[in-house]
Design a protein around this motif. Sequence first.
Motif, mmCIF file in Angstrom:
data_model
loop_
_atom_site.group_PDB
_atom_site.id
_atom_site.type_symbol
_atom_site.label_atom_id
_atom_site.label_comp_id
_atom_site.label_asym_id
_atom_site.label_seq_id
_atom_site.Cartn_x
_atom_site.Cartn_y
_atom_site.Cartn_z
ATOM 1 N N GLU A 192 0.801 -1.211 0.000
ATOM 2 C CA GLU A 192 0.000 0.000 0.000
ATOM 3 C C GLU A 192 0.836 1.263 0.000
ATOM 4 N N GLU B 36 4.419 3.907 -6.584
ATOM 5 C CA GLU B 36 3.948 3.834 -7.960
ATOM 6 C C GLU B 36 2.473 4.258 -8.031
ATOM 7 N N GLU B 37 2.216 5.356 -8.705
ATOM 8 C CA GLU B 37 0.871 5.885 -8.866
ATOM 9 C C GLU B 37 0.618 6.167 -10.335
ATOM 10 N N VAL B 38 -0.680 6.259 -10.685
ATOM 11 C CA VAL B 38 -1.083 6.599 -12.048
ATOM 12 C C VAL B 38 -1.497 8.071 -12.049
ATOM 13 N N ILE C 99 1.994 -3.568 -8.521
ATOM 14 C CA ILE C 99 1.187 -2.521 -7.878
ATOM 15 C C ILE C 99 0.668 -1.530 -8.912
ATOM 16 N N LEU C 100 1.590 -1.097 -9.850
ATOM 17 C CA LEU C 100 1.173 -0.153 -10.887
ATOM 18 C C LEU C 100 0.100 -0.781 -11.788
ATOM 19 N N THR C 101 0.215 -2.095 -12.052
ATOM 20 C CA THR C 101 -0.788 -2.779 -12.897
ATOM 21 C C THR C 101 -2.143 -2.813 -12.193
ATOM 22 N N GLN C 102 -2.146 -3.084 -10.879
ATOM 23 C CA GLN C 102 -3.399 -3.104 -10.126
ATOM 24 C C GLN C 102 -4.105 -1.755 -10.207
ATOM 25 N N LYS C 103 -3.322 -0.679 -10.049
ATOM 26 C CA LYS C 103 -3.928 0.651 -10.093
ATOM 27 C C LYS C 103 -4.358 1.018 -11.503
ATOM 28 N N ALA C 104 -3.608 0.536 -12.515
ATOM 29 C CA ALA C 104 -3.990 0.820 -13.903
ATOM 30 C C ALA C 104 -5.290 0.109 -14.275
ATOM 31 N N GLY D 60 -7.794 -0.488 -12.298
ATOM 32 C CA GLY D 60 -8.884 0.290 -11.752
ATOM 33 C C GLY D 60 -9.065 1.624 -12.460
ATOM 34 N N HIS D 61 -7.988 2.157 -13.016
ATOM 35 C CA HIS D 61 -8.040 3.477 -13.643
ATOM 36 C C HIS D 61 -8.449 3.420 -15.095
#
Length: 1362
Positions: A501, A505-507, A534-539, A541-542
């Motif tokens: 968490e 790494e953020e989008v 982590i970046l893939t998980q956020k991507a 959702g985005h």
Amino acid sequence: MSPQLYEFHLPLSPEELLKSGGVNQYVVQEVLSLRHLPSHLKAFQAAFRAQGPLAMLEHFDTIYSILHHFRSIDPGLKEDTLEFLIKVVSRHTQELPAILDDATLSGSDRSAHLNALKMNCYALICLLESFETMASQKSLMDLALGGKGRKARAKATHGFDWEEERQPILQLLTQLLQLDIRHLWSHSVIEEEFVSLVTGCCYRLLENPTISHQKNRSTREAITHLLGVALTRYNHMLSATVKIIQMLQHFEHLASVLVAAVSLWATDYGMKSIVGEIVREIGQKCPQELSRDPSGAKGFAAFLTELAERVPATLMSSVCILLDHLDGENYMMRNAVLAAMAEMVLQVLNGDQLEAAARDTRDQFLDTLQAHGHDVSSFVRSRVLQLFTRIVQQKALPLTRFQAVVALAVGRLADKSVLVCKNAIQLLASFLANNPFSCKLSDTDLAGPLQKETQKLQEMRAQRRAAAASAALDPGEEWEAMLPELKATLHQLLKLPQEGEGMPEEVAETETAGEVEGRIRRLLAKASYKQAIILTQKAIGHFRESEPFCHMDPEESEKTAFLNLLGTIFKGPAAPTQEKNPQGAAGNLGPGETGCKDKPSVSEAEKCRENDELVKQEMLVQYLQDAYSFSLKITEAIGIISQMMYEHTTTVVQEATEFFVAVFQFGVPQALFGVRRMLPLIWSKEPGVREAVLNAYRQLYLRPKGDSARAKAQTLIHNLSLLLVDASVGTIQCLEEILCEFVQKDELKPAVTQVLWERATKKVPCSPLERCSSVMLLGMMARGKPEIVGSNLDTLVSIGLDEKLPQDYRLAQQVCRAIANISDRRKPSLGKRHPPFRLPQEHCLFERLQETVTKGVVCPDPLWIPFKEAAVTLIYQLAEGPEVICARMLQGCAKQALEKLGEKSSPQEATKDAPVLPTFLLMNLLSLAGDVALQQLVHLEQAVSGELCRRRVLREEQEHKAKEPKEKNPSSEATMEEEMGLVGATADDTEAELIRGICELELLDATRSSLQLLHLPSASSARSEKSSLPIVRSNLMIATGDLAIRFPNLVDPWTPHLYARLRDPAQQVRKTAGLVMTHLILKDMVKVKGQVSEMAVLLIDPAPQIAALAKNFFNELSHKGNAIYNLLPDIISRLSAPEGGVEEEPFHTIMKQLLSYITKDKQTESLVEKLCQRFRTAQTERQYRDLAYCVSQLPLTERGLRKMLENFDCFGDKLSDESIFSAFLSAVGKLRRGAKPEGKAVIDEFEQKLRACHTRGLDPIEELEIGQAGSQRASSARKQPAVSRHRRLASAASHSDFVTPEPRRTTRWHPATQRQVSRKKLRIVFSSDESSEEEPSAEMTEDETPKKTTPIRRASAHRHRS
């Protein structure tokens, strides 16, 4: 004979016109007498006015008669004839164009004009040559009489200035040849004789040595244009080529003249082919022939050199013809070819835009130049360095060759030729001034950036290799390789989601799905799996509706779907999509295709950018590497050149000083070493060297940068202060002499003095060392202008001798030295009538000095002793009655010592019987007493003695004026002056005895006590000399040296022990011994004996300072007459002796240095003879080789060679040894280089004998001749009645029997003792011819005296004494 019926043939000589040579050939009918010439000339002039130029056909005999009697006729008639013939030819030249254009011209008229033309030209040219011959003879006579008024005498002789008359005649002939006169000849072919007639006079004019003078420039230009017309219109090239080659061989002054002519023909007349013809002729000359014709080679060389400067492009096509001369023996031709190549590099092959062929040619030329930097001839090596200097100055040297040429220059610094060394220094200075790297060339400053940029380049290359390796791998294979670790990371994150968490790494809101996809791909490639997941998980959702994040299959598990998505992103969307859903893949082909097209374009741009960055980085690293290498070479050169400043001639020293100025200005740290090293050259006796040092320091220190005068002064003071950091006493004295010179010439601005006083008085903030250096500089300047310190004496006293504690003794010492410079420290001369400058005893200076010294005696400060020494010296130098002040000072110090002695510092000490005094206090007290005693001695011998003499002279002058008689008698005056002179001399002796008595009886008791130490038992003295402490042995050496100056007769028996310290194992002791012996020998306080060979051994000492000291000693000794020549025989004997000598290689090094001081021919001849004769008495092969090497190092002359021939029997049987044979062959080879032709016969004879003895030994005939010669010399040797007496001296290094030697007594020589001599083989030690029987090194005991006499044996210079 009718003019229309004959034909005029141009004769080879005037006499041919008097003989009938063929049908219709013109013959002179009558040679007129002198008295008929004027009338016939007038008749010719009248006919000319009536008939024009054709009148010559009937009156040629008149002109011929004038030429025939030219030396005898009146000058006026000569001048009239010349003027008239000029008119005739000029008129004919004007009429010929119309005649040549006349198509109706009959054959007879054409023939008449042709004959008239040839007659007119022949007459004018012969008259021109007659005047030139007479002018040349007159110039030679004027040269013998003197040059003043030469032009006036010439004009008075001829009635006109002939040098001004030649040009119009040549211009007239040029105009004539420019006409199309070939139509006058049959078939329009002009005869060769006519062209040779006109051009021949030009060549004869060129033979005049004065033709190259500036005043004859117009004549040279007229000749050049005349020959240029002949070349272009009359096919004169072949003849001109041959003639130019001949003239270059025989006339040295014509090289520059002919170069100007040829270059003009090649450019203005378009005759470039003549350059190739001339060069071809020179190239075909045999190099062996040119080696035997130095005059011709010199002419050719000068011609080629100057021609290359004028027309390098034209010459370049023919330079290959000259390459054979690079292998010839004549160095001038090699220099000329190399100079031509250099000019082509400078003028033709210069620039960055050259074609490949031109670059190859340039590189070949530069390779040739570099190769001849190692030529056998020093003149060629020197010329190569000069050429490279020009190339560097004009920035025509490619950067790729910088390091090689710099290395060549540094290597040539060790050249044996002074000229080569000088030019090598100049080349290095040019490299510095024109270097492309930086204005600051510090290798320490360049090393850091070089290392940093090199590391960066390595990283860039590693990244590129990694990228290339990853690009070469199949994405599928790479994915399979990372899959196990990726699964583990994904399993861990899915199991413990809280660990991811806080990852960064953020989008971003502005990012597109493609950009995020690229970030994920790069993270996977870098093995950053956790950040990629982590970046893939956020991507996901985005970007729920964007490719490829929208293809999450709900039927699959979360882990499998996630891995498939990552695989799609890493490998690309095509493969997994096609495998899973071919229809969907086909439906999405368009966008995928577009993406594939865009990606390569971005990749290619990135690759190009990365390649450009890599190339730039490589260029930067190469630049820094070249700059660093160049800096290292310059640093290496600094060390070599700094040694050369004391070994070579004046010109080399001047170049070295200029080089160090340039190096210093470029910020090379090691330059300060060379700048300091040149300081002692200020004492040089050569005005050029002294001025070079002054100029160097002017440029370095008197021209600082700054916006104002104060800023410049501060910079100047800062730079001078840097020189004082860790400076020795000698360096400070040298700098003081330079500043004194600058101050006396008002070259130091007042702002400098002002800033120094401000720093000394702390008006501006500065450190204690800066304050001390300011006082030192003020004291140095006071030597040039004493008022600088004298007007501020109280200020200086307050600066350095204030009452604050603790006292700064370093500053106080410098204040004392500065104040001392306000008086003249030299011994007063008798001519001075004014009393010396002295201050009263009550002056505050002496009060402060006395108080400071007295208070400081109880302080354990090591700086108190040098301050005390300076204070005592200052008191005796400036005070009235200095002994009173010093007595009070001694009493005060002794009182404090007694007080310290009475103090009880602890109860333990109180119980002791003997009182205790601190060691430092006793040392301080004794040191003060010694300084006072020494200064009192100096004061009596110099100041008091000088003042007594001054007062006596004044008193005698007053008495003489008071008793002056009214009537002066010249004879009585002369007698009185003589009596006064005798009285004055007697008074001088009386005063000297008085002073000497006081010094020896009252002041030197301590010295006498020290001398009595020398008479202690041998064991005690031996322990003193054999002390294990080097400092003790050094101090003993210094003390003994001081005693030798004061009591030379008492110390003389101990001279061997002084020499023995030169082989001490401690470097400090050897250096001290070398310094002491240098001073004693050069001041003639010690007899120079054979033991001076110990000084020669120091030439090979491992310590560079000691070797330099020994070299300087022999340099100075070489200026003392024949000192080294007289000592060489003994030195050779001692150094080559089996016992106590040196090894063979060190022997060569020592003798090479010593024999370089033998420059006189007579000394060389004498040494050659002595060395040859020593082959008879030498006993070992090593001694034979040493003697042969010494002979090879001598500057042999023809007379020296004859001496070797006379003594050939001494060494002929030793020539079977290869090294001995090579040594003699080397000596002959050196002589052959500059030998005259008549001397080469003797050289050939000697060389033949050498080779014969080397290969097969002496022939019987030679043995007979040698035997006869030997018997003659033996008989002459038997006629000498005296017999030398020798006594072997014990080794100087031996410490046994260390007792005072008895005074030498010569014992009688008893013939009977010779019968007891053993028959064993003896070792003989030779002394120099000039040694006396008092020299122990030249004596032998009676049992060592050889029975048989030899040619080398010498008789003692003294008779036996009873």
